[in-house]
Every structure is written in C-alpha cells, then in structure tokens.
Design a protein around this motif. Structure first.
Motif, PDB file in Angstrom:
ATOM      1  N   GLY A   1       0.822  -1.197   0.000  1.00  0.00           N
ATOM      2  CA  GLY A   1       0.000   0.000   0.000  1.00  0.00           C
ATOM      3  C   GLY A   1       0.860   1.251   0.000  1.00  0.00           C
ATOM      4  N   PRO A   2       0.280   2.369  -0.406  1.00  0.00           N
ATOM      5  CA  PRO A   2       1.061   3.597  -0.569  1.00  0.00           C
ATOM      6  C   PRO A   2       1.819   4.027   0.675  1.00  0.00           C
ATOM      7  N   PHE A   3       1.181   4.040   1.821  1.00  0.00           N
ATOM      8  CA  PHE A   3       1.845   4.563   3.013  1.00  0.00           C
ATOM      9  C   PHE A   3       3.006   3.675   3.442  1.00  0.00           C
ATOM     10  N   LEU A   4       2.773   2.360   3.487  1.00  0.00           N
ATOM     11  CA  LEU A   4       3.857   1.464   3.891  1.00  0.00           C
ATOM     12  C   LEU A   4       5.016   1.516   2.905  1.00  0.00           C
ATOM     13  N   GLU A   5       4.696   1.619   1.619  1.00  0.00           N
ATOM     14  CA  GLU A   5       5.787   1.641   0.642  1.00  0.00           C
ATOM     15  C   GLU A   5       6.609   2.910   0.757  1.00  0.00           C
ATOM     16  N   SER A   6       5.995   4.023   1.175  1.00  0.00           N
ATOM     17  CA  SER A   6       6.781   5.226   1.404  1.00  0.00           C
ATOM     18  C   SER A   6       7.773   5.016   2.541  1.00  0.00           C
ATOM     19  N   LEU A   7       7.380   4.252   3.550  1.00  0.00           N
ATOM     20  CA  LEU A   7       8.287   3.951   4.661  1.00  0.00           C
ATOM     21  C   LEU A   7       9.407   3.020   4.223  1.00  0.00           C
ATOM     22  N   MET A   8       9.086   2.080   3.332  1.00  0.00           N
ATOM     23  CA  MET A   8      10.114   1.186   2.811  1.00  0.00           C
ATOM     24  C   MET A   8      11.151   1.965   2.004  1.00  0.00           C
ATOM     25  N   VAL A   9      10.663   2.889   1.156  1.00  0.00           N
ATOM     26  CA  VAL A   9      11.562   3.697   0.347  1.00  0.00           C
ATOM     27  C   VAL A   9      12.498   4.497   1.248  1.00  0.00           C
ATOM     28  N   ALA A  10      11.973   4.973   2.388  1.00  0.00           N
ATOM     29  CA  ALA A  10      12.774   5.761   3.324  1.00  0.00           C
ATOM     30  C   ALA A  10      13.653   4.895   4.215  1.00  0.00           C
ATOM     31  N   GLY A  11      13.528   3.557   4.112  1.00  0.00           N
ATOM     32  CA  GLY A  11      14.329   2.662   4.934  1.00  0.00           C
ATOM     33  C   GLY A  11      13.844   2.526   6.356  1.00  0.00           C
ATOM     34  N   LEU A  12      12.588   2.917   6.609  1.00  0.00           N
ATOM     35  CA  LEU A  12      12.053   2.864   7.966  1.00  0.00           C
ATOM     36  C   LEU A  12      11.357   1.546   8.274  1.00  0.00           C
ATOM     37  N   LEU A  13      11.047   0.778   7.252  1.00  0.00           N
ATOM     38  CA  LEU A  13      10.363  -0.502   7.445  1.00  0.00           C
ATOM     39  C   LEU A  13      11.163  -1.560   6.699  1.00  0.00           C
ATOM     40  N   THR A  14      11.877  -2.395   7.441  1.00  0.00           N
ATOM     41  CA  THR A  14      12.752  -3.404   6.855  1.00  0.00           C
ATOM     42  C   THR A  14      12.610  -4.722   7.604  1.00  0.00           C
ATOM     43  N   LYS A  15      13.070  -5.794   6.985  1.00  0.00           N
ATOM     44  CA  LYS A  15      13.063  -7.084   7.667  1.00  0.00           C
ATOM     45  C   LYS A  15      14.000  -7.072   8.870  1.00  0.00           C
ATOM     46  N   ASP A  16      15.129  -6.383   8.744  1.00  0.00           N
ATOM     47  CA  ASP A  16      16.065  -6.343   9.868  1.00  0.00           C
ATOM     48  C   ASP A  16      15.424  -5.711  11.093  1.00  0.00           C
ATOM     49  N   SER A  17      14.664  -4.630  10.895  1.00  0.00           N
ATOM     50  CA  SER A  17      14.037  -3.973  12.048  1.00  0.00           C
ATOM     51  C   SER A  17      12.971  -4.861  12.669  1.00  0.00           C
ATOM     52  N   GLN A  18      12.279  -5.643  11.833  1.00  0.00           N
ATOM     53  CA  GLN A  18      11.243  -6.519  12.365  1.00  0.00           C
ATOM     54  C   GLN A  18      11.825  -7.711  13.122  1.00  0.00           C
ATOM     55  N   LEU A  19      13.098  -8.013  12.904  1.00  0.00           N
ATOM     56  CA  LEU A  19      13.762  -9.118  13.594  1.00  0.00           C
ATOM     57  C   LEU A  19      14.476  -8.680  14.869  1.00  0.00           C
ATOM     58  N   ASP A  20      14.523  -7.380  15.128  1.00  0.00           N
ATOM     59  CA  ASP A  20      15.290  -6.865  16.258  1.00  0.00           C
ATOM     60  C   ASP A  20      14.354  -6.430  17.387  1.00  0.00           C
ATOM     61  N   PRO A  21      14.224  -7.236  18.449  1.00  0.00           N
ATOM     62  CA  PRO A  21      13.318  -6.869  19.549  1.00  0.00           C
ATOM     63  C   PRO A  21      13.701  -5.579  20.258  1.00  0.00           C
ATOM     64  N   GLU A  22      14.931  -5.109  20.045  1.00  0.00           N
ATOM     65  CA  GLU A  22      15.360  -3.867  20.690  1.00  0.00           C
ATOM     66  C   GLU A  22      15.049  -2.637  19.845  1.00  0.00           C
ATOM     67  N   SER A  23      14.627  -2.827  18.609  1.00  0.00           N
ATOM     68  CA  SER A  23      14.382  -1.678  17.742  1.00  0.00           C
ATOM     69  C   SER A  23      13.110  -0.948  18.153  1.00  0.00           C
ATOM     70  N   THR A  24      13.059   0.344  17.842  1.00  0.00           N
ATOM     71  CA  THR A  24      11.870   1.145  18.145  1.00  0.00           C
ATOM     72  C   THR A  24      10.661   0.608  17.400  1.00  0.00           C
TER      73      THR A  24
END
Length: 368
Positions: free
Chosen positions: A234-257
């Motif tokens: 979807g548009p909003f999530l893809e904008s976050l992906m383009v900005a590098g704010l939504l990644t698989k690495d962040s989803q795997l890190d329990p310490e990430s914001t």
C-alpha cells in the motif's frame, strides 16, 4: 496480513512521517498489487465444475497465508487434494496441525462453491493413509445451494481493534453450532491475557519470529512475485520502505523502536476484544484437524453473514517447546479432558479489511 496506516503510525511511535512529493504521490498511487489480487476477480470464471469450485476454494483462510494445497485432476469431475510440503511452517507448526486445518478450510469452501454449478462434493479423506494424499473428491450432480456461499467473497480475517460493543445473545446462539462462545467478562479477560502472553512468546522466540519475518512480502513487486505469506503493501507502507524505515532487519530486532512500538500496537488490538470463540475436537487425528478446518471456514462465513469480525489468535495452540505452558493453559480453560483445542478466535465488530493476495489457480495444479 495487510498493515493499515494506523498500525504503521503506531509502529513509528509518532516519529518521522514521509512526505510524498507530487511525483512520489503518482508513484505511490499505483502500488496496489493487482496481479496478486487477480484470483479474487477470476473466481467463478471457469466452465469445468471442478475448476469453478477450486477457484473459490483457494480464497479460503489458511495459516500465514501459505496456501498449502496442490490439485491433481483425475477422472471426469474428480480431483485429488495434496498437501504441498514446501508450504509447511516447521517452527510454529512442527506437526502440521495448522496446515491441515487450512486444508480443511479449502475443502469446505470448495464444497460450498460447487453447489451453484449443480454439484455436491463427495470427499474421501486420506485414501492412501494419513501420510498420503489429503483427499479424493468427486463432484456429483445435486440441485441445491448452501446459503453461506453468498458470503465467500466478503469473508476476511480482521486484524484490527474491535468496537466496544457486545456480541448479542442472538448472535452467540447462532455461533454455538461452530464452537464455544466466550462473552462473560471474567472469561474474556482471562483469554485476553492468555493470547497476549502467547503472542509475546512467539515474538520473543527467535526462530518462530524469523519464520514470520521471512514470509513478509514488502511492497507491490514482492507481493506480486510471491502472493502468499504476510503482505506489507500500500502507498503509506511503501513510502516507509523507500525511506528505509520498514525493513526485515528492524522486524527481527526486539530492541528496535519499530519492534517495540509494534508490540504496543498488537497489545492494543488484542485487548480491544469483546468476545472469543474456541473450536475443539474429540481427538487430534488428521481427520479431526480437517473437520476443524471445515467448521472454521463455515464459522468465517457465518460471522460475515452476521456482520461480525473474526480474527484467529491461536498462538497458544502452537506446539513448539516454548509455547508448552500456554498450550496447557489453553486446554485447561477451553476444552474438556481429552479434547484438543484446534482454533481460537477474537469476535466483535470491526472494519472491513482488504483482500489477501493469492497464487493463481493454475499455479496450484499438478496437471491439467
């Protein structure tokens, strides 16, 4: 699972929001994965009664949207259903119980969908034993219909907070055909705590978390290329992906914001629940699991008919080692001695959510 704009705002915790320029806006406006959603519009577009029914069956709910079915056309108006082992969930579903429930959902939706074509489905489970094909199906002429069939295209799993509105006694009475409905406030609070603690266990066990993250599809291209698993688009999530704010690495890190804010979001969703429904079987054989799936599918259609939202929250029923205390507690709370709790779902009133991507029927055929 599609993630809404509200959820992503929660994930960001009120932090940076990407502002799209005019050109970026044009890009983002085209981010719906039409190819991955095409099986919904193709449903019913086949003259062969088997393909007609199967084109609806593949829209059935199933664990992690793995779509674990393979179809082998056999004699005229007959086919064989196989489980695709490449679609297993070895960490969260080590004994394939959830996968077989999904196959039961597939069989029931197929049987319902065959009726408008003038056929009923004669289903023979495990014709070569429990380790072989799942079912042989023959369509035989029968001129009647199933009223739940009218709701197949509107059925969704609603992964959103529910309204603070009680499920009525009349609705509860309708749903007792499918399982045990829990509306007593004390029971509801106890089950809420169980589902929350079980979810935390799955998310804080690295191998089970990674199994889910590995199945995340980020953006239109990934979803269209692999229309299964957990779709994040979807548009909003893809904008976050383009900005590098939504990644698989962040989803795997329990310490990430992002991970921590996601925990808060999921907790809020789980606690916005006025009722639950649990489905049990007398034992836990493969036929029991298929029967549970068939019943779960009909429950999905019945809740759709009633205007209710349904969301499976069966983490406590998973059978990996770290989940064992919650599994035992779920059976103490929700089942009689000797029974198996096969499914647990949130019930309430929620928004209509988006369709889930599917592989085209032709890709799930072994022949024909």
């Amino acid at each position: 699972m599609s993630v809404s704009r509200r959820k992503t705002l929660a994930l960001l915790g009120g932090g940076l929001i990407v502002a799209a320029t005019a050109s970026a806006g044009t890009f983002l406006a085209t981010r719906t994965p039409e190819k991955a959603l095409k099986p919904w519009s193709n449903a019913g577009g086949y003259e062969d009664p088997r393909l007609f029914a199967l084109s609806y069956a593949l829209l059935a709910p199933n664990p992690h949207n793995r779509q674990p079915w393979l179809i082998e056309l056999t004699d005229k108006n007959a086919f064989r259903l196989h489980r695709d082992p490449a679609r297993d969930l070895p960490h969260t579903d080590p004994y394939h119980r959830q996968i077989f429930i999904g196959l039961g959902c597939f069989l029931e939706q197929m049987a319902i969908a065959a009726r408008p074509k003038g056929f009923s489905a004669e289903i023979s489970l495990f014709p070569e034993g429990a380790d072989g094909p799942v079912a042989d199906v023959v369509l035989v002429e029968r001129a009647d219909s199933d009223p739940l069939g009218a709701h197949m295209m509107s059925r969704r799993s609603c992964k959103e907070p529910f309204q603070d509105t009680p499920v009525t006694a009349a609705m509860t009475a309708d749903l007792k055909t499918y399982g045990t409905v829990w509306t007593n406030p004390a029971d509801v609070e106890t089950i809420k705590d169980l589902t929350w603690q079980a979810w935390l266990t799955e998310m804080n066990t690295h191998r089970t978390l990674k199994e889910s993250v590995d199945l995340m599809r980020f953006g239109k291209e990934e979803i269209n290329a692999n229309p299964d698993g957990i779709d994040l688009g979807g548009p909003f999530l893809e904008s976050l992906m383009v900005a590098g704010l939504l990644t698989k690495d962040s989803q795997l890190d329990p310490e990430s914001t992002g991970f921590q804010e996601g925990v808060k979001m999921y907790q809020a969703m789980l606690h916005a629940t006025p009722a639950y429904i649990s489905l049990t079987t007398p034992a836990n054989t493969r036929p029991d699991q298929i029967e549970a799936g068939r019943r779960w599918l009909r429950l999905n259609l019945e809740t759709t008919r009633l205007g209710l939202a349904l969301h499976p929250v069966s983490q406590a029923l998973q059978e990996f080692d770290e989940m064992a205390p919650h599994h035992a507690e779920a059976h103490r709370l929700l089942a009689k001695p000797g029974e198996t709790v096969q499914m647990l779902g949130r019930l309430g009133f929620g928004p209509q959510t988006a369709r889930t991507p599917r592989w085209p029927l032709e890709t799930r055929m072994m022949n024909g």
